[in-house]
Design an enzyme around this catalytic site. Structure first.
Site, short mmCIF file in Angstrom:
data_model
loop_
_atom_site.label_atom_id
_atom_site.label_comp_id
_atom_site.label_asym_id
_atom_site.label_seq_id
_atom_site.Cartn_x
_atom_site.Cartn_y
_atom_site.Cartn_z
CG LEU A 149 2.15 -4.76 3.49
CD1 LEU A 149 1.94 -4.20 5.02
CD2 LEU A 149 1.02 -3.95 2.66
CG ASP B 228 9.32 -10.18 1.20
OD1 ASP B 228 9.99 -9.74 2.71
OD2 ASP B 228 8.27 -9.81 0.99
CG HIS C 48 5.71 -13.94 8.42
ND1 HIS C 48 6.22 -13.22 9.68
CD2 HIS C 48 5.94 -13.19 7.36
CE1 HIS C 48 6.34 -12.12 9.18
NE2 HIS C 48 6.05 -11.93 7.73
CB ALA D 274 3.02 -8.16 4.61
#
Length: 139
Positions: free
Chosen positions: A33, A61, A65, A79
């Site tokens: 995102l 980014d 995760h 995201a």
């Protein structure tokens, strides 16, 4: 006003969410995102990033995760495209493809520091053109 651009938005368009190496299906590691854009918008982001505008700079980014959360039987739909581990190499690839390597240093090192009123880093990195592959588990 200024803006950061992630490397995935320079290298990938929204088709990368569904197709990779000829295989069709959702690619959860390409879900981020804001969502990846159409090719014409990706090209506009490349143009902005490589323009030399001091109000446009790199933004990685860097909130990974766990792999099982992105891929498992019950994926979280989290995201993010974890690119921090290879950000400089990936930005160099994008800038090289746009024939704008001369603008890379300002984009990744000067523009953000200048915008936030921070001192510029005095250390240097030397880029060497050679075959490179992202480490397993990162891409």
């Amino acid at each position: 006003v200024a803006g950061t651009v992630t490397v995935q938005h320079l290298l990938l368009n929204r088709n990368a969410l569904f197709v990779e190496h000829g295989k069709v299906g959702l690619r959860p590691h390409h879900f981020c995102l804001p969502i990846l854009k159409r090719e014409e918008h990706r090209q506009a982001l490349v143009k902005a990033a490589t323009s030399g505008n001091p109000k446009v700079f790199a933004g990685t980014d860097s909130a990974p995760h766990p792999q099982h959360a992105k891929e498992g039987q019950n994926p979280c739909g989290c995201a993010g495209c974890f690119t921090a581990a290879g950000a400089l190499e990936l930005y160099a690839e994008a800038f090289d493809a746009a024939n704008a390597l001369d603008k890379l240093e300002a984009f990744v090192s000067h523009n953000g520091a200048d915008f936030y009123g921070l001192p510029r880093n005095t250390r240097k990195v030397r880029l060497v053109r050679s075959p490179w592959t992202m480490a397993a588990g990162f891409g």
